[in-house]
Design a protein around this motif. Structure first.
Motif, short mmCIF file in Angstrom:
data_model
loop_
_atom_site.label_atom_id
_atom_site.label_comp_id
_atom_site.label_asym_id
_atom_site.label_seq_id
_atom_site.Cartn_x
_atom_site.Cartn_y
_atom_site.Cartn_z
N TYR A 4 -25.45 66.41 -25.60
CA TYR A 4 -25.97 66.14 -25.13
C TYR A 4 -26.79 66.69 -24.33
O TYR A 4 -27.25 68.30 -23.88
CB TYR A 4 -24.86 65.97 -24.17
CG TYR A 4 -23.96 64.91 -25.12
CD1 TYR A 4 -23.90 63.32 -25.20
CD2 TYR A 4 -22.98 65.78 -25.96
CE1 TYR A 4 -22.95 62.45 -25.69
CE2 TYR A 4 -22.16 64.58 -26.65
CZ TYR A 4 -22.29 62.98 -26.54
OH TYR A 4 -21.46 62.01 -26.98
N LEU A 6 -28.53 67.26 -20.35
CA LEU A 6 -28.76 66.81 -18.75
C LEU A 6 -30.27 67.04 -18.39
O LEU A 6 -30.74 68.71 -18.74
CB LEU A 6 -27.76 67.83 -17.92
CG LEU A 6 -26.81 67.11 -17.99
CD1 LEU A 6 -25.72 67.38 -17.31
CD2 LEU A 6 -25.84 65.89 -18.46
N THR A 50 -20.22 64.01 -16.92
CA THR A 50 -20.83 63.97 -17.81
C THR A 50 -19.72 64.06 -18.82
O THR A 50 -19.22 64.55 -19.94
CB THR A 50 -22.67 64.52 -18.24
OG1 THR A 50 -23.29 63.81 -17.41
CG2 THR A 50 -22.92 64.26 -19.76
#
Length: 57
Positions: A4, A6, A50
């Motif tokens: 993931y 950001l 998140t």
């Protein structure tokens, strides 16, 4: 394993701009024209949300 990412915070002359692929050209133009460009860590609220989403998985 999933990865993931950001978005970083990007500021041009103290104005925050969205960290998307099209921003690269805008940042380069700002740098070439002598404007102040800064980056910062992702927004804390985005990091927190998140992590919360990942915990729910």
């Amino acid at each position: 394993m999933d990865v993931y990412t950001l978005p970083n915070r990007i500021f041009i002359e103290d104005e925050e701009v969205e960290d998307v692929p099209e921003t690269t050209e805008r940042v380069l133009e700002a740098l070439y024209s002598g404007k102040k460009v800064q980056t910062s860590l992702p927004r804390p609220d985005l990091v927190e949300s998140t992590f919360e989403q990942l915990q729910a998985v």
